[in-house]
Design an enzyme around this catalytic site. Structure first.
Site, PDB file in Angstrom:
ATOM      1  CG  HIS A  63       7.743   8.517   2.674  1.00  0.00           C
ATOM      2  ND1 HIS A  63       9.108   8.663   2.683  1.00  0.00           N
ATOM      3  CD2 HIS A  63       7.328   8.927   1.457  1.00  0.00           C
ATOM      4  CE1 HIS A  63       9.501   9.134   1.523  1.00  0.00           C
ATOM      5  NE2 HIS A  63       8.433   9.307   0.756  1.00  0.00           N
ATOM      6  CG  HIS A 119      14.360   7.670  -3.577  1.00  0.00           C
ATOM      7  ND1 HIS A 119      14.297   6.987  -4.751  1.00  0.00           N
ATOM      8  CD2 HIS A 119      13.066   7.789  -3.180  1.00  0.00           C
ATOM      9  CE1 HIS A 119      13.041   6.720  -5.056  1.00  0.00           C
ATOM     10  NE2 HIS A 119      12.272   7.201  -4.117  1.00  0.00           N
TER      11      HIS A 119
END
Lengths: 36, 748
Positions: free
Chosen positions: B45, B91
């Protein structure tokens, strides 16, 4: 009810809310609180 | 417990070779706190370790680009001394675990990225993918949909930024791994963009915003792993959002940016205090030393490890000029915020963390940022492609006729009106929205100028599953075309790459193909990528989502009064099809809905034709030749025509469309439902038809007058033969109720 401040310009889709604010200004002007 | 214990490494998502790399970078064994810091900074990430070498292929420069990738958000010049600052971010993982908070904090995070650049956020968009609302997973999907939409609304509405549009698609492949991609656009003075860097030895470093709790610890590592049935146990890793706190932070930061006391600022998003500290130091070529003792804490007994890794929301890290502390503190006090002085800038390039004066972590920034692993992972063309790309249209069989198919496709949630969703969003706050949600691209005017900005986010996972390169190109083309349909010139793009596990060569191949497709399309259409986000490991129990690159494109409209929207404007206008139909049913909504098939090749895309079409739309809008414009995408030409009639006050259409080129056999279905790219349905005053056709011919765009607006019906013929005849009211009822009905039933 739509927010009147969001309906004061044709670009935003409606001018139906404008009368509310114009009425406030007119009344204040009549009372001498603001210049018309 | 020794940090090298394999279970400790596994819990941190680190491999043993990555651990060896850490030891080499430090010249010693890391402490547990240091291990935690490395694990989040080197997570997929934060480090983009699987995608980085491929992301370099994207075009990131252009005459309008003021800030490319690498900062909190990208920025392009829109004239009048202003910059459009924008980015899209995912998200997905948090939204699966806790839909409301996952989506809400996604919105909060992307807003922070925008105001951190010194821009006032003025519009939000989103791109969502869910499972099917019917069937065995339906109940869970409906709960997820409800939670995500409420979360987006709850955050965006409370902070007072309009959600002006977006796109939503449903497919069972997303049932165990929904996608929540959020986009934010802001406006900043072009010469006053604020960067996320810290410099000047001795300058103080401040922490401001919410207190730090144990929420979200290892959120970045969580977003870098697959899900399984035990993922619910990860619930504590999802953060809780507070839009009212963020509103204060937004106003305070923008006020502080108007002074010259600020050197740099970064929000604490993924990997929290760790990422902001080391990235700010790294960008400024400096080090930062902090003492966690000064970090405002919400819970008692927090360890340095927890404080450094917490992903509590609504927190910012700032570097200010020494001697200006009182001024800075005053601005925050005015907004009822407390700025805590937690450390200062050093000149040794080291991120040093102390706890009550005792050093608990000491890591060179270069080790965390520059020496993060970069993988050139193996790729392999997936075996499934040969089979699924084959489509024998003649074997499809009868499907109940064109009208039946038309209503079935209109009622598919992917095609249907998203009104149930956008009704929950405040899409007018700030009074800039000149095209309302659901009416085409989102368009916001830029107050104080004559201009407006048009925004669109698009992507088609089915196309990318069938051909990731072409699917990604089609996503860029569609987003740019949608912006042009509003009359705006596309000037910049942002991408969010949602894929499965990159350690599988087949997934990696999809990712590389998609990136190269995006690069080619962005180059051809002159829309540089100014930033974005990569979300990998979108898998649950080993089943990956469709590869889903989402593209957000921003366009500028020099004269906001020339904006065009989707609905027909009146009866008696000519309807013109710009572009050409090839009857391409591969990967279409029709095949999925009517034949339950996801097969074939996605539509071809000729980038030169697309470029010509986009140029034509901008020119025709500027010349006020167009009354309405709507692109053909999901559902094909017949759905595009119907959608022009919807929300128009039931203005019908009477059209006769030429048969699609090159179709063998009966042309009706391929002509109506084929999803050939680079096509737009426009309506034009009768007097302007000749001019439009001439301008189209000059631009090299095929154009056909296919009929007239008016009447209460959608009467559609193909090469003279009647194909669909349906009242607008009936068609609109099917289209507008398809999503809503799931939630009315749920609450009845």
């Amino acid at each position: 009810m739509p927010h009147p401040e969001r309906a004061c310009e044709a670009a935003l889709g409606s001018v139906d809310g404008l009368v509310l604010f114009e009425s406030v200004v007119t009344q204040l002007a009549t009372d001498g609180a603001v210049a018309s | 417990m020794s940090p090298v214990d394999p279970t400790v490494l596994e819990r941190h998502g680190l491999t043993s070779s990555e651990y060896e790399r850490i030891v080499r970078a430090l010249g010693r064994e890391p402490s547990l706190t240091e291990l935690g810091i490395f694990s989040v900074m080197w997570s997929e990430h934060c480090s983009y370790k699987s995608s980085r070498i491929h992301l370099r292929k994207l075009p990131t420069e252009g005459p309008r680009v003021l800030q490319g990738p690498g900062e909190n958000a990208g920025a392009v010049d829109i004239g009048d001394g202003l910059a459009a600052v924008f980015k899209i971010e995912s998200h997905n993982h948090p939204s699966f675990i806790e839909p409301y908070q996952g989506a809400a904090t996604g919105v909060g995070g992307i807003i922070r990225d925008i105001f951190t650049m010194g821009a006032r956020p003025i519009a939000l968009m989103n791109s969502l993918r869910f499972g099917e609302m019917d069937g065995p997973e339906g109940a869970r999907t409906r709960r997820t949909v409800e939670g995500v939409v409420a979360g987006i609304a709850g955050y965006g509405n409370s902070i007072g930024i309009p959600t002006v549009g977006g796109e939503v698609a449903f497919d069972e492949r997303y049932a165990g791994n929904p996608l929540v991609n959020v986009f934010c656009l802001g406006i900043a003075p072009a010469d006053a963009l604020v960067l996320g860097s810290a410099s000047g030895s001795g300058n103080p470093v401040y922490y401001v915003g919410s207190k730090t709790g144990r929420d979200g610890i290892h959120g970045a590592t969580m977003a870098s792993a697959e899900f399984d049935d035990k993922s619910a146990e990860k619930r504590p890793a999802v953060q809780v959002g507070d839009p009212f706190m963020e509103k204060l932070l937004l106003e305070a930061c923008l006020e502080l940016m108007r002074t010259d006391a600020l050197i740099g600022v970064q929000d604490m998003g993924a990997a929290g205090l760790t990422c902001s500290t080391c990235e700010m130091g790294s960008r400024g070529g400096a080090g930062i030393e902090i003492d966690v003792m000064h970090v405002p804490q919400r819970e008692t007994g927090m360890t340095p490890y927890e404080i450094m890794l917490s992903e509590s929301q609504e927190r910012m890290l700032l570097c200010v000029k020494k001697g200006r502390e009182a001024e800075v503190e005053q601005v925050f006090e005015k907004w009822d915020l407390h700025a805590a002085h937690i450390g200062y800038v050093t000149n040794d390039g080291i991120m040093r963390v102390k706890d009550h004066g005792k050093v608990v972590a000491e890591i060179p920034n270069t080790a965390l940022v520059d020496e993060a692993p970069v993988y050139d992972r193996p790729t392999a063309r997936p075996a499934y492609l040969d089979d699924v790309q084959k489509l024998d249209a003649s074997s499809l069989g009868a499907a109940g006729g064109a009208l039946h198919a038309f209503l079935a496709v209109l009622g598919s949630p992917t095609v249907a009106s998203k009104r149930w969703m956008y009704r929950q969003y405040d899409h007018m706050v700030r009074t800039n929205s000149i095209v309302l949600a659901g009416m085409g691209a989102g368009v916001v005017r830029v107050k104080g100028t004559a201009r407006a900005l048009a925004l669109s986010v698009d992507g088609n996972g089915r196309y990318c599953y069938l051909d990731p390169r072409r699917g990604a190109m089609l996503a860029v083309a569609e987003a740019a075309r949608n912006v042009a349909c509003a009359g705006a010139t596309p000037i910049g793009a942002t991408n969010c790459l949602n894929f499965g596990n990159p350690e599988r060569p087949e997934t990696m191949w999809q990712l590389v193909e998609a990136i190269e497709g995006i690069a080619a399309a962005c180059r051809a259409l002159d829309v540089p990528i100014t930033g974005g986000n990569v979300s990998l490991y979108n898998e649950t129990n080993g089943e990956a989502i469709y590869p889903t690159p989402i593209i957000g494109v921003v366009g500028v409209l020099d004269d906001a009064s020339r904006v065009i929207a989707r609905p027909f404007r009146g009866a008696g206008d000519a309807i013109v099809l710009l572009g050409e139909s090839f009857g391409e049913l591969g990967g279409s909504e029709y095949l999925k809905v009517v034949h339950r098939l996801v097969r074939g090749q996605p539509p071809r895309l000729d980038l030169e034709r697309e470029r010509a079409l986009i140029g034509l739309l901008v020119k025709a809008a500027a010349a006020r030749l167009l009354r309405s414009a709507h692109d053909c995408s999901d559902g094909g030409l017949v759905v595009a025509i119907a959608e022009c009639a919807f929300d128009s006050g039931a203005i019908g259409a009477d059209v006769d469309v030429p048969a699609a080129a090159g179709v063998q056999g009966d042309p009706v279905i391929p002509t109506l439902f084929g999803e050939s790219a680079s096509r737009v349905v426009v309506s034009v005053r009768p007097d302007d038809v000749a001019t439009l056709l001439q301008v189209a011919a000059e631009a090299g765009v095929p154009s056909h007058v296919i009929g007239l607006t008016g009447g209460a019906h959608l009467r559609i013929r193909v090469a003279g033969s009647p194909a669909v005849d349906c009242s607008v009211t009936e068609a609109e009822r099917v289209w507008s109720g398809a999503i809503e009905r799931h939630f009315l039933r749920a609450t009845a």
